[in-house]
Design an enzyme around this catalytic site. Structure first.
Site, PDB file in Angstrom:
ATOM      1  N   TYR A 144       0.971  -1.215   0.235  1.00 23.24           N
ATOM      2  CA  TYR A 144       0.011  -0.106  -0.017  1.00 23.24           C
ATOM      3  C   TYR A 144       0.882   1.257   0.019  1.00 23.24           C
ATOM      4  O   TYR A 144       0.823   1.987  -0.874  1.00 23.24           O
ATOM      5  CB  TYR A 144      -1.113   0.098   1.150  1.00 23.24           C
ATOM      6  CG  TYR A 144      -1.820   1.096   1.357  1.00 23.24           C
ATOM      7  CD1 TYR A 144      -2.880   1.237   0.502  1.00 23.24           C
ATOM      8  CD2 TYR A 144      -1.561   2.124   2.393  1.00 23.24           C
ATOM      9  CE1 TYR A 144      -3.906   2.241   0.714  1.00 23.24           C
ATOM     10  CE2 TYR A 144      -2.531   3.078   2.466  1.00 23.24           C
ATOM     11  CZ  TYR A 144      -3.630   3.269   1.622  1.00 23.24           C
ATOM     12  OH  TYR A 144      -4.683   3.985   1.638  1.00 23.24           O
ATOM     13  N   PHE A 190     -14.344  -0.270  16.469  1.00 28.16           N
ATOM     14  CA  PHE A 190     -14.727  -0.319  17.881  1.00 28.16           C
ATOM     15  C   PHE A 190     -16.101   0.024  17.927  1.00 28.16           C
ATOM     16  O   PHE A 190     -17.017  -0.430  19.056  1.00 28.16           O
ATOM     17  CB  PHE A 190     -13.859   0.773  18.429  1.00 28.16           C
ATOM     18  CG  PHE A 190     -12.683   0.965  18.773  1.00 28.16           C
ATOM     19  CD1 PHE A 190     -11.636  -0.585  18.683  1.00 28.16           C
ATOM     20  CD2 PHE A 190     -11.570   1.827  19.134  1.00 28.16           C
ATOM     21  CE1 PHE A 190     -10.566  -0.757  18.922  1.00 28.16           C
ATOM     22  CE2 PHE A 190     -10.190   1.489  19.544  1.00 28.16           C
ATOM     23  CZ  PHE A 190      -9.698   0.245  19.179  1.00 28.16           C
ATOM     24  N   ARG A 210      -3.339   8.353  16.246  1.00 31.00           N
ATOM     25  CA  ARG A 210      -4.052   8.540  15.086  1.00 31.00           C
ATOM     26  C   ARG A 210      -4.628   9.936  14.992  1.00 31.00           C
ATOM     27  O   ARG A 210      -5.126  10.178  16.192  1.00 31.00           O
ATOM     28  CB  ARG A 210      -4.870   7.477  14.606  1.00 31.00           C
ATOM     29  CG  ARG A 210      -4.143   6.131  14.218  1.00 31.00           C
ATOM     30  CD  ARG A 210      -3.081   6.072  13.142  1.00 31.00           C
ATOM     31  NE  ARG A 210      -2.621   5.072  12.652  1.00 31.00           N
ATOM     32  CZ  ARG A 210      -1.608   4.388  13.186  1.00 31.00           C
ATOM     33  NH1 ARG A 210      -0.918   4.957  14.300  1.00 31.00           N
ATOM     34  NH2 ARG A 210      -1.050   3.018  12.934  1.00 31.00           N
ATOM     35  N   ARG A 275       0.911   9.330  14.358  1.00 39.53           N
ATOM     36  CA  ARG A 275       0.420  10.256  13.312  1.00 39.53           C
ATOM     37  C   ARG A 275      -0.428  11.403  13.393  1.00 39.53           C
ATOM     38  O   ARG A 275      -1.192  11.391  14.278  1.00 39.53           O
ATOM     39  CB  ARG A 275      -0.386   9.243  12.253  1.00 39.53           C
ATOM     40  CG  ARG A 275      -0.378   9.705  11.049  1.00 39.53           C
ATOM     41  CD  ARG A 275      -1.093   8.707  10.075  1.00 39.53           C
ATOM     42  NE  ARG A 275      -0.650   7.563   9.681  1.00 39.53           N
ATOM     43  CZ  ARG A 275      -1.148   6.465   9.552  1.00 39.53           C
ATOM     44  NH1 ARG A 275      -2.136   6.275   9.490  1.00 39.53           N
ATOM     45  NH2 ARG A 275      -0.405   5.638   8.838  1.00 39.53           N
TER      46      ARG A 275
HETATM   47  P1  NAD Z   1     -12.922   2.044   0.407  1.00 40.67           P
HETATM   48  O1  NAD Z   1     -12.284   1.009   0.367  1.00 40.67           O
HETATM   49  O2  NAD Z   1     -14.112   2.105   0.814  1.00 40.67           O
HETATM   50  O3  NAD Z   1     -13.005   2.452  -1.198  1.00 40.67           O
HETATM   51  C1  NAD Z   1     -12.218   2.054  -2.415  1.00 40.67           C
HETATM   52  C2  NAD Z   1     -12.783   1.881  -3.472  1.00 40.67           C
HETATM   53  O4  NAD Z   1     -12.214   1.356  -4.403  1.00 40.67           O
HETATM   54  C3  NAD Z   1     -13.640   0.834  -3.504  1.00 40.67           C
HETATM   55  O5  NAD Z   1     -15.097   1.169  -3.803  1.00 40.67           O
HETATM   56  C4  NAD Z   1     -13.410  -0.562  -4.021  1.00 40.67           C
HETATM   57  O6  NAD Z   1     -14.250  -1.230  -4.486  1.00 40.67           O
HETATM   58  C5  NAD Z   1     -12.569   0.216  -5.062  1.00 40.67           C
HETATM   59  N1  NAD Z   1     -11.460  -0.202  -5.676  1.00 40.67           N
HETATM   60  C6  NAD Z   1     -10.467  -0.990  -5.287  1.00 40.67           C
HETATM   61  N2  NAD Z   1      -9.556  -1.557  -5.960  1.00 40.67           N
HETATM   62  C7  NAD Z   1      -9.988  -1.229  -7.445  1.00 40.67           C
HETATM   63  C8  NAD Z   1      -9.669  -1.566  -8.603  1.00 40.67           C
HETATM   64  N3  NAD Z   1      -8.603  -2.153  -8.966  1.00 40.67           N
HETATM   65  N4  NAD Z   1     -10.374  -0.983  -9.805  1.00 40.67           N
HETATM   66  C9  NAD Z   1     -11.774  -0.265  -9.346  1.00 40.67           C
HETATM   67  N5  NAD Z   1     -11.910  -0.053  -8.215  1.00 40.67           N
HETATM   68  C10 NAD Z   1     -11.166  -0.747  -7.093  1.00 40.67           C
HETATM   69  O7  NAD Z   1     -11.839   3.165   0.715  1.00 40.67           O
HETATM   70  P2  NAD Z   1     -11.730   4.753   1.231  1.00 40.67           P
HETATM   71  O8  NAD Z   1     -11.729   4.940   2.592  1.00 40.67           O
HETATM   72  O9  NAD Z   1     -13.120   5.220   0.556  1.00 40.67           O
HETATM   73  O10 NAD Z   1     -10.528   5.060   0.250  1.00 40.67           O
HETATM   74  C11 NAD Z   1     -10.669   5.844  -1.008  1.00 40.67           C
HETATM   75  C12 NAD Z   1      -9.334   6.148  -1.273  1.00 40.67           C
HETATM   76  O11 NAD Z   1      -8.486   7.102  -0.298  1.00 40.67           O
HETATM   77  C13 NAD Z   1      -8.266   4.995  -1.352  1.00 40.67           C
HETATM   78  O12 NAD Z   1      -7.436   5.409  -2.496  1.00 40.67           O
HETATM   79  C14 NAD Z   1      -7.550   5.298  -0.328  1.00 40.67           C
HETATM   80  O13 NAD Z   1      -6.114   4.614  -0.499  1.00 40.67           O
HETATM   81  C15 NAD Z   1      -7.562   6.804   0.109  1.00 40.67           C
HETATM   82  N6  NAD Z   1      -7.329   6.985   1.487  1.00 40.67           N
HETATM   83  C16 NAD Z   1      -8.390   6.846   2.361  1.00 40.67           C
HETATM   84  C17 NAD Z   1      -8.136   6.907   3.773  1.00 40.67           C
HETATM   85  C18 NAD Z   1      -9.204   6.760   4.635  1.00 40.67           C
HETATM   86  O14 NAD Z   1      -8.837   6.867   5.978  1.00 40.67           O
HETATM   87  N7  NAD Z   1     -10.546   6.627   4.527  1.00 40.67           N
HETATM   88  C19 NAD Z   1      -6.788   7.600   4.248  1.00 40.67           C
HETATM   89  C20 NAD Z   1      -5.847   7.824   3.389  1.00 40.67           C
HETATM   90  C21 NAD Z   1      -6.100   7.362   2.030  1.00 40.67           C
HETATM   91  N1  UDP Z   2      -6.275  -0.802  15.582  1.00 35.03           N
HETATM   92  C1  UDP Z   2      -6.814  -1.188  16.805  1.00 35.03           C
HETATM   93  N2  UDP Z   2      -7.800  -2.093  17.165  1.00 35.03           N
HETATM   94  C2  UDP Z   2      -8.584  -2.387  15.738  1.00 35.03           C
HETATM   95  C3  UDP Z   2      -8.013  -1.871  14.511  1.00 35.03           C
HETATM   96  C4  UDP Z   2      -6.973  -1.103  14.501  1.00 35.03           C
HETATM   97  O1  UDP Z   2      -6.298  -1.145  18.040  1.00 35.03           O
HETATM   98  O2  UDP Z   2      -9.461  -3.313  15.894  1.00 35.03           O
HETATM   99  C5  UDP Z   2      -5.269   0.054  15.639  1.00 35.03           C
HETATM  100  C6  UDP Z   2      -4.064  -0.212  14.463  1.00 35.03           C
HETATM  101  O3  UDP Z   2      -3.187  -1.043  15.184  1.00 35.03           O
HETATM  102  C7  UDP Z   2      -3.487   0.958  14.230  1.00 35.03           C
HETATM  103  C8  UDP Z   2      -4.692   2.276  14.644  1.00 35.03           C
HETATM  104  O4  UDP Z   2      -5.645   1.250  15.625  1.00 35.03           O
HETATM  105  O5  UDP Z   2      -2.431   1.429  15.149  1.00 35.03           O
HETATM  106  C9  UDP Z   2      -5.325   2.427  13.357  1.00 35.03           C
HETATM  107  O6  UDP Z   2      -5.654   1.513  12.307  1.00 35.03           O
HETATM  108  P1  UDP Z   2      -6.277   1.483  10.948  1.00 35.03           P
HETATM  109  O7  UDP Z   2      -6.352   0.109  10.526  1.00 35.03           O
HETATM  110  O8  UDP Z   2      -7.724   2.212  11.390  1.00 35.03           O
HETATM  111  O9  UDP Z   2      -5.763   2.523  10.058  1.00 35.03           O
HETATM  112  P2  UDP Z   2      -3.928   2.799   9.982  1.00 35.03           P
HETATM  113  O10 UDP Z   2      -2.999   1.888  10.610  1.00 35.03           O
HETATM  114  O11 UDP Z   2      -3.840   2.521   8.362  1.00 35.03           O
HETATM  115  O12 UDP Z   2      -3.614   4.470  10.317  1.00 35.03           O
END
Ligand code: NAD
Ligand code: UDP
Length: 313
Positions: A144, A190, A210, A275
């Protein structure tokens, strides 16, 4: 009115973005392979002549006439992106290449959903955009993190080499309605655990931090960056409020009540210890800052999951 493509549009963030774009009067094409997205997230737009839903995988090329492309396609939860890590890299890298190729061909402006994960396990705190990060290239999160880093590189190379208009946002942990109940990310985990009366699973000691942004705030930041005249980014968008996972668990337990307690599980490898976004650039250039504090955003998200779990019974 613009014609706008949103890849990953049936996902959590994509579906909220589409709601806003359609409300502004644009035409929207939602492209998704439904890996972690759901048709029901956009079902309320069925019948709207300005909305189209297309099942397609961004690892395969696509062509259409559009003015704007938001590239959000990629699983975001560690559980989902580690399920098939090779596919995750392909989605980030080939997805970026296909969006950029299309943008170049039709002269569209293209937006990349990058991530705070490009900072890895950061030694600089809070993280400004100038920090280059501390990422393991061979760990279980690398598919990722490195996929997203390579996508950023491609965006800037297409911009320098071909003059493609790019916008790159680095998203910090965002939560809200339409996360999947089994998404695996901490806020939904949670809340769902507490609503079911199960114990909340703390990974490690729970002292890792976070910063949690409510989805509506994030989407406002997306729109401001996309329509900024010149700013390419990368721009951090997130809420600088910083919480340990123990604090988050206690807040959610206090709001939901019930019999749940805390249970401790091993910390996954390479889990970042802290973070928090430095959002000075977004404040200055986009006049953006989050408006919804964690307390309020959690109430809205708990309401959503309460209704969701009830309707599933
Ligand atoms: P999500 O998993 O709900 O959405 C991702 C979407 O992409 C889904 O609808 C999935 O079906 C689609 N998808 C995955 N692989 C695909 C492919 N190969 N072709 C077409 N569609 C595909 O996640 P989200 O939280 O909505 O995240 C959206 C974007 O934002 C992602 O790129 C993610 O990396 C980025 N992002 C999200 C967060 C967050 O906290 N939500 C943080 C950092 C980055
Ligand atoms: N985490 C946790 N319990 C859970 C899911 C996640 O303690 O059931 C922790 C995880 O280890 C991380 C933080 O929560 O330290 C955020 O995790 P998340 O998967 O939401 O996002 P990311 O690690 O990608 O920031």
């Amino acid at each position: 009115m613009k014609r706008i493509l949103v890849t990953g549009g049936a996902g959590f963030l994509g579906s909220h973005l589409i709601d806003r774009l359609l409300a502004q009067g644009h035409e929207v094409v939602c492209l998704d392979n439904f890996f972690t997205g759901r048709k029901e997230n956009v079902a309320h737009h069925t019948g709207n002549p300005r909305f189209e839903l297309m099942r397609h995988d961004v690892t395969e090329p696509f062509r259409m006439e559009v003015d704007r492309i938001y590239n959000l396609a990629c699983p975001a939860s560690p559980v989902h992106y580690q399920h098939n890590p090779i596919k995750t890299v392909k989605t980030s890298v080939l997805g970026a290449i296909h969006c950029l190729g299309l943008a170049k061909r039709v002269k569209a402006r293209v937006f990349q959903a990058s991530t705070s994960e490009v900072y890895g396990d950061p030694e600089v705190h809070p993280q400004p955009e100038s920090y280059r990060g501390s990422v393991n290239t061979v760990g279980i999160r690398s598919c990722y993190d490195e996929g997203k880093r390579c996508a950023e590189t491609l965006f800037f190379d297409y911009h320098r080499q071909n003059g493609v208009e790019i916008r790159v946002v680095r998203i910090f942990n965002t939560y809200g309605p339409r996360m999947l109940p089994d998404d695996g990310r901490v806020v939904s985990n949670f809340i769902v655990q507490a609503l079911r009366g199960e114990d909340l699973t703390i990974y490690g000691s729970g002292s890792q931090t976070r910063s949690f942004c409510y989805v509506d705030d994030l989407i406002e930041g997306f729109l401001r960056l996309m329509e900024h005249d010149t700013l390419t980014g990368p721009v951090n968008i997130g809420n600088p409020g910083e919480f340990t996972m123990l604090e988050l668990a206690e807040l959610i337990l206090k709001k939901i009540g019930g019999p749940s307690k805390l249970t401790f599980r091993p910390l996954p490898a390479d889990d970042p210890t802290q973070r928090k976004p430095d959002i000075s650039l977004a404040r200055k250039e986009l006049d953006w800052e989050p408006r919804i504090p964690l307390d309020e955003g959690l109430e809205l998200t708990i309401d959503y999951f309460r209704r969701k779990l009830k309707s599933a019974v």
